[in-house]
Design an enzyme around this catalytic site. Structure first.
Site, PDB file in Angstrom:
ATOM      1  CG  HIS A   6      -5.928  -2.057  -0.089  1.00 35.35           C
ATOM      2  ND1 HIS A   6      -5.260  -1.691  -1.189  1.00 35.35           N
ATOM      3  CD2 HIS A   6      -5.473  -1.612   0.891  1.00 35.35           C
ATOM      4  CE1 HIS A   6      -4.144  -0.932  -0.655  1.00 35.35           C
ATOM      5  NE2 HIS A   6      -4.392  -0.955   0.721  1.00 35.35           N
ATOM      6  CB  SER A  38      -0.903  -0.054   1.122  1.00 30.71           C
ATOM      7  OG  SER A  38      -1.964   0.900   0.937  1.00 30.71           O
ATOM      8  CG  ASP A  78      -7.245  -2.336  -3.811  1.00 28.45           C
ATOM      9  OD1 ASP A  78      -7.710  -1.251  -3.314  1.00 28.45           O
ATOM     10  OD2 ASP A  78      -6.096  -2.528  -3.655  1.00 28.45           O
TER      11      ASP A  78
END
Length: 345
Positions: free
Chosen positions: A305, A181, A275
């Site tokens: 995610h 991320s 996501d």
């Protein structure tokens, strides 16, 4: 491998998820990034929940874990790191000691949250399964320390790792960078920065559902506004915290803005189907490939995610983590030089 299956609804995303992820998706704590201090508390709570689901950490018994500090060049600032080292299991003297490849790892948390504990289990697994040392970086976080502070911390650690590699029994010519991320953003920015500054050579950039584009205009961003693991309403907040007073995002802050990837390190890019960040990761991988960068792109169908952090016991997670470790092993290849012999009592 790249598998993408269509999702037609922006509302009930759970019916498009892998069955093992559905229940965990419903239990995910809500983490808003409006208040960074509260976000950090809630993020730690989410990590604790995931750890409780998983049980004992894999690799704990055969990994040495050391919390220490590296000194940044120039201002002498101390940067906290956690170093994971595989513990040899072969009888002493039965094999030549080889220098270990190294993975520099940046945790996720929308830049503002997360710490050295956030992806402790993933680092243990990489150390064990990829047979490498792992240096996890406790970079400075916004909004107190906006860009470029977090990335400069990571670059300082990269340079320091290359400098001390031989004394620590590491292979300074087999260094990878990785993160999930926001950490994937830092890893991508680090690869660009190392190329442009003629810094240490990077063997692989391991980008796990990375946040790469501050413009927030992709199709998946519009399609999955409430997908588990990430709420798109937090995206502008995340970027505002990270960029601070920077008038326009430079490529090191938002790597998707880069228009020339020639000479950038090879990449492994993982995205999740359900996501909002999916398409920017796929586009980034494709544009690197067009500029001749070797890229392995994986889109995990029926995943959200951060699925491999949130649901550690799922078969899909085990598959994803095994793929990531295999990519590291392949990138590291054989040792580039033998470790110096050590003598004395």
């Amino acid at each position: 491998m790249c598998t993408v299956r269509g999702v037609t609804s922006t509302h009930d995303v759970s019916r498009h998820l892998d069955q093992e992820l559905v229940e965990a998706e419903r239990r995910q704590p809500f983490v808003s990034f409006t208040d960074p201090l509260r976000a950090r508390r809630n993020f730690r709570r989410a990590v604790s929940l995931s750890r409780a689901l998983r049980g004992p950490s894999p690799g704990e018994g055969n990994t040495k874990v050391e919390d220490t500090e590296f000194t940044a060049p120039g201002d002498g600032r101390k940067i906290s790191v956690r170093i994971y080292t595989p513990v040899a299991t072969a009888p002493l003297g039965t094999q030549e000691k080889q220098p270990l490849p190294v993975l520099l790892y940046m945790h996720g948390g929308a830049f503002v949250a997360g710490d050295l504990d956030t992806e402790h289990d993933r680092c243990l697994r990489f150390c064990r399964d990829a047979g490498c040392a792992v240096v996890s970086i406790d970079y400075r976080r916004p909004p107190e320390h906006p860009f470029p502070a977090p990335l400069e911390d990571c670059y300082s650690v990269l340079c320091r790792v290359a400098e001390v590699a031989e004394s620590r029994g590491w292979d300074g010519r087999r260094i990878a960078v990785g993160g999930s991320s926001a950490g994937g953003n830092l890893a991508a920015g680090l690869a660009l920065m190392a190329r442009d500054r003629s810094g240490p050579r990077i063997a692989l950039q391991l980008l796990l559902y990375p946040a790469l584009d501050d413009r927030l205009t992709s199709e998946s961003f519009r399609r999955f506004p409430r997908a588990s693991g990430w709420d798109v309403e937090d995206s502008p907040l995340m970027w505002r915290h990270y960029l601070g007073d920077t008038p326009a995002a430079p490529v090191y802050a938002a790597p998707a803005r880069c228009d020339d990837f020639h000479g950038v390190a090879p990449a492994y890019v993982l995205v999740a189907e359900v996501d909002a960040l999916r398409d920017e990761g796929i586009d980034y991988a494709c544009r690197m490939m067009r500029d001749g960068v070797p890229v392995e792109l994986h889109c995990f169908a029926k995943a959200f995610h951060g699925f491999d952090l949130a649901v550690p016991q799922a078969a899909l997670t085990r598959h994803a983590l095994a793929d990531q470790a295999a990519a590291l092993k392949a990138a590291f290849g054989r040792p580039s030089r033998p470790a110096p012999a050590r003598t004395g009592g």
